[in-house]
Structure formats: structure tokens, C-alpha cells
Enzyme design. Structure first.
Site, PDB file in Angstrom:
ATOM      1  N   ASP A 141       0.841  -1.199   0.000  1.00 50.56           N
ATOM      2  CA  ASP A 141       0.000   0.000   0.000  1.00 50.56           C
ATOM      3  C   ASP A 141       0.873   1.245   0.000  1.00 50.56           C
ATOM      4  O   ASP A 141       0.555   2.252   0.656  1.00 50.56           O
ATOM      5  CB  ASP A 141      -0.933  -0.015   1.224  1.00 50.56           C
ATOM      6  CG  ASP A 141      -2.021   1.049   1.143  1.00 50.56           C
ATOM      7  OD1 ASP A 141      -2.502   1.483   2.221  1.00 50.56           O
ATOM      8  OD2 ASP A 141      -2.366   1.463   0.028  1.00 50.56           O
ATOM      9  N   LYS A 144       2.605   2.805  -6.150  1.00 48.48           N
ATOM     10  CA  LYS A 144       2.189   1.743  -7.092  1.00 48.48           C
ATOM     11  C   LYS A 144       3.341   1.255  -7.965  1.00 48.48           C
ATOM     12  O   LYS A 144       3.418   0.080  -8.293  1.00 48.48           O
ATOM     13  CB  LYS A 144       1.029   2.242  -7.929  1.00 48.48           C
ATOM     14  CG  LYS A 144       1.314   3.534  -8.703  1.00 48.48           C
ATOM     15  CD  LYS A 144       0.031   4.166  -9.205  1.00 48.48           C
ATOM     16  CE  LYS A 144       0.233   5.367 -10.098  1.00 48.48           C
ATOM     17  NZ  LYS A 144       1.245   6.356  -9.713  1.00 48.48           N
ATOM     18  N   ASP A 169      -3.240  -3.037  -2.358  1.00 52.68           N
ATOM     19  CA  ASP A 169      -4.282  -2.012  -2.454  1.00 52.68           C
ATOM     20  C   ASP A 169      -4.138  -1.258  -3.776  1.00 52.68           C
ATOM     21  O   ASP A 169      -3.079  -1.268  -4.406  1.00 52.68           O
ATOM     22  CB  ASP A 169      -4.159  -1.027  -1.276  1.00 52.68           C
ATOM     23  CG  ASP A 169      -5.355  -0.073  -1.214  1.00 52.68           C
ATOM     24  OD1 ASP A 169      -5.192   1.046  -0.691  1.00 52.68           O
ATOM     25  OD2 ASP A 169      -6.448  -0.435  -1.697  1.00 52.68           O
ATOM     26  N   ASN A 170      -5.208  -0.605  -4.218  1.00 51.98           N
ATOM     27  CA  ASN A 170      -5.167   0.337  -5.354  1.00 51.98           C
ATOM     28  C   ASN A 170      -4.775  -0.279  -6.683  1.00 51.98           C
ATOM     29  O   ASN A 170      -4.173   0.398  -7.529  1.00 51.98           O
ATOM     30  CB  ASN A 170      -4.212   1.507  -5.059  1.00 51.98           C
ATOM     31  CG  ASN A 170      -4.499   2.174  -3.747  1.00 51.98           C
ATOM     32  OD1 ASN A 170      -3.659   2.176  -2.853  1.00 51.98           O
ATOM     33  ND2 ASN A 170      -5.681   2.732  -3.600  1.00 51.98           N
ATOM     34  N   GLU A 199     -11.302   4.344  -1.305  1.00 51.66           N
ATOM     35  CA  GLU A 199     -11.720   4.700   0.065  1.00 51.66           C
ATOM     36  C   GLU A 199     -12.617   5.940   0.100  1.00 51.66           C
ATOM     37  O   GLU A 199     -12.342   6.951  -0.516  1.00 51.66           O
ATOM     38  CB  GLU A 199     -10.503   4.915   0.994  1.00 51.66           C
ATOM     39  CG  GLU A 199      -9.384   5.771   0.459  1.00 51.66           C
ATOM     40  CD  GLU A 199      -8.304   4.946  -0.221  1.00 51.66           C
ATOM     41  OE1 GLU A 199      -8.614   3.936  -0.829  1.00 51.66           O
ATOM     42  OE2 GLU A 199      -7.148   5.344  -0.153  1.00 51.66           O
TER      43      GLU A 199
HETATM   44  O1  LIG Z   1       0.102   6.741  -3.025  1.00 49.58           O
HETATM   45  C1  LIG Z   1      -0.729   5.987  -2.478  1.00 49.58           C
HETATM   46  N1  LIG Z   1      -0.231   4.988  -1.676  1.00 49.58           N
HETATM   47  C2  LIG Z   1      -1.061   4.106  -1.069  1.00 49.58           C
HETATM   48  N2  LIG Z   1      -2.377   4.146  -1.162  1.00 49.58           N
HETATM   49  C3  LIG Z   1      -2.950   5.153  -1.901  1.00 49.58           C
HETATM   50  C4  LIG Z   1      -4.362   5.204  -1.952  1.00 49.58           C
HETATM   51  O2  LIG Z   1      -5.081   4.255  -1.254  1.00 49.58           O
HETATM   52  C5  LIG Z   1      -4.982   6.201  -2.686  1.00 49.58           C
HETATM   53  F1  LIG Z   1      -6.328   6.218  -2.704  1.00 49.58           F
HETATM   54  C6  LIG Z   1      -4.252   7.170  -3.401  1.00 49.58           C
HETATM   55  C7  LIG Z   1      -4.980   8.222  -4.145  1.00 49.58           C
HETATM   56  C8  LIG Z   1      -5.911   7.858  -5.117  1.00 49.58           C
HETATM   57  C9  LIG Z   1      -6.644   8.849  -5.759  1.00 49.58           C
HETATM   58  C10 LIG Z   1      -6.426  10.190  -5.445  1.00 49.58           C
HETATM   59  F2  LIG Z   1      -7.137  11.146  -6.067  1.00 49.58           F
HETATM   60  C11 LIG Z   1      -5.499  10.551  -4.480  1.00 49.58           C
HETATM   61  C12 LIG Z   1      -4.777   9.564  -3.818  1.00 49.58           C
HETATM   62  C13 LIG Z   1      -2.831   7.133  -3.369  1.00 49.58           C
HETATM   63  C14 LIG Z   1      -2.049   8.144  -4.145  1.00 49.58           C
HETATM   64  C15 LIG Z   1      -2.005   8.043  -5.533  1.00 49.58           C
HETATM   65  C16 LIG Z   1      -1.315   9.010  -6.269  1.00 49.58           C
HETATM   66  C17 LIG Z   1      -0.700  10.079  -5.614  1.00 49.58           C
HETATM   67  F3  LIG Z   1      -0.043  11.012  -6.329  1.00 49.58           F
HETATM   68  C18 LIG Z   1      -0.731  10.153  -4.223  1.00 49.58           C
HETATM   69  C19 LIG Z   1      -1.420   9.193  -3.490  1.00 49.58           C
HETATM   70  C20 LIG Z   1      -2.175   6.117  -2.598  1.00 49.58           C
HETATM   71 MG   LIG Z   2      -3.903   2.618  -0.676  1.00 45.55          MG
END
Ligand SMILES: O=c1[nH]cnc2c(O)c(F)c(-c3ccc(F)cc3)c(-c3ccc(F)cc3)c12
Ligand SMILES: [Mg+2]
Length: 214
Positions: A141, A144, A169-170, A199
Site C-alpha cells: 500500500d 504503485k 491495495d489500489n 476509500e
Molecule cells: O500513493 C498511495 N499509496 C497508497 N495508497 C494510496 C491510496 O489508497 C490512494 F487512494 C491514493 C490516491 C488515489 C486517488 C487520489 F485522487 C489521491 C490519492 C494514493 C495516491 C495516488 C497518487 C498520488 F499522487 C498520491 C497518493 C495512494
Molecule cells: Mg492505498
């Protein structure tokens, strides 16, 4: 100066959760992130899937990649037997500082080792530093683009055993296509997708569970 999102999340925990009660910490964060300020915790919907996988694996040793504010750390640790160990790696020192306080508020310090640093640097050290023979569960998590290289590093370090479970996750949003391609096509893994939502939103996302076949 203006507070940060993790600081405001910690404030919500200290205001609304009961010290030593991990469930109240999880609920306080979900309440805050759903009704006041979104934050990138795995959340309640995907969190229930995480709970069922943790309960099924009943792990003695867990590695979490990406602590953030400690929501999933507490969510996992609350389900672990007394002498089980959860090692969680966080690259961002500001996130780590908040996570330590959230984990402490939940009373989960005994089960959790929070390590500040890069996963690529720390994964090779886990065996010697923590006396770990094998990882029963890995929760991915963090970033990515690190899912696949870190999975290969975990394999190369001999940290997986027959039956070890990777849960990521994701995998849909933001998405980890190279990771999905790898675990779904490899003969060494049996993979399963759990459809859910990003989430606190209606956007599709999901968790990929991959069992290492050895
Ligand atoms: O980076 C992550 N690590 C773990 N879990 C994440 C997660 O569960 C998320 F929902 C997001 C997310 C998704 C959509 C959004 F709009 C913002 C943030 C991120 C994420 C993605 C891209 C970034 F530039 C920054 C954060 C993460
Ligand atoms: Mg996540």
C-alpha cells in the site's frame, strides 16, 4: 502555520477515539475521512476485505509497505495474536511521526515495528534485523510503481514460503498494471481480485490477493 492532513487526522483520533481501543481508532479515522477530510487510508469498505484476509491467514509475521497514518497498521494489528509481529515501512518521516502516535493511541505498540526508510533498502534487512524466517502476509500500500520491484526483491530475499499471501491495495485506482500482469501470469502465484471502491468514494478500486505457491 497551517496544520497538515495527517496532523488533523491524528487530532480526530485523539478527540474521538478511546486510548487502548483499536476499533475506536479505526472508526474515528473512517468517520473523519468520510465526513470531514478525505485521506488515503485503505478505508472501511476495502478494510473489511483486508480483515477477512488477515483472519484467514492468521499471520505470525506481517510486512506492510506504506504506513501513512497507521490506519491499516492498527486495523491489521488489532486482529493479530499476542506475539505476532507487524513490520511496517514508511518512507515519509512526517507520515511516520503521525503513525507512531496513532499506533500508540490504539495501544498496538507491542505488535508493531515501524521503520522509517525506503522499502528497497529495508526489505533485504528484515531477516537479520527482526529474526524473521518468512513473511506470512505482505500488505502492499505504498507507491504503485514500487509494487513489482519490491515483490521481486521479497522473492529474491527468500522471505516467502508456500502459502505466503500478498495483498495489494489500489490495483485499479490509481492502478498497478505491471504488478497485476506479473502476479496473474506467474506460475508461482494464485491470484484473486476483490472488487471494491476507492476509500470513502464511489470510484471503482480493489485489492488483489496473491498466494505464493513456492
Ligand atoms: O500513493 C498511495 N499509496 C497508497 N495508497 C494510496 C491510496 O489508497 C490512494 F487512494 C491514493 C490516491 C488515489 C486517488 C487520489 F485522487 C489521491 C490519492 C494514493 C495516491 C495516488 C497518487 C498520488 F499522487 C498520491 C497518493 C495512494
Ligand atoms: Mg492505498
Amino acid at each position: 502555520t497551517r496544520s497538515t492532513r495527517p496532523q488533523r487526522l491524528l487530532g480526530a483520533v485523539q478527540k474521538s477515539a478511546t486510548r487502548g481501543d483499536p476499533c475506536s481508532v479505526v472508526n474515528a479515522i473512517d468517520q473523519f475521512c468520510r465526513h470531514t477530510e478525505w485521506a488515503m487510508n485503505v478505508g472501511d469498505e476495502k478494510g473489511c476485505i483486508l480483515d477477512s484476509v488477515v483472519s484467514e491467514v492468521n499471520p505470525a509475521t506481517v510486512l506492510e509497505l506504506g504506513t501513512y497514518c497507521g490506519y491499516s497498521t492498527v486495523r491489521i494489528a488489532r486482529l493479530l495474536p499476542p506475539h505476532a509481529k507487524l513490520i511496517t515501512l514508511e518512507f515519509n518521516p512526517d507520515f511516520a511521526a503521525i503513525a507512531r502516535q496513532v499506533i500508540a493511541w490504539a495501544g498496538m505498540e507491542e505488535k508493531v515495528h515501524l521503520v522509517e526508510g525506503a522499502s528497497g533498502e529495508w526489505i533485504p534487512k528484515i531477516k537479520e534485523q527482526f529474526g524473521v524466517k518468512a513473511l506470512d502476509l505482505v500488505f502492499l500500500d505504498h507507491w504503485k510503481d514500487q509494487y513489482l520491484p519490491d515483490t521481486k526483491l521479497i522473492e529474491e530475499c527468500g522471505l516467502l514460503r508456500k502459502g505466503s499471501v500478498l495483498l495489494a491495495d489500489n490495483v485499479i485506482f490509481p492502478g498497478a498494471p505491471q504488478y497485476l500482469e506479473y502476479v496473474r501470469s506467474s506460475q508461482q502465484y494464485e491470484s484473486q481480485y476483490f472488487k471494491s471502491h476507492l476509500e470513502y468514494t464511489k470510484v471503482e478500486d480493489g485489492l488483489e490477493k496473491s498466494v505464493f505457491l513456492g
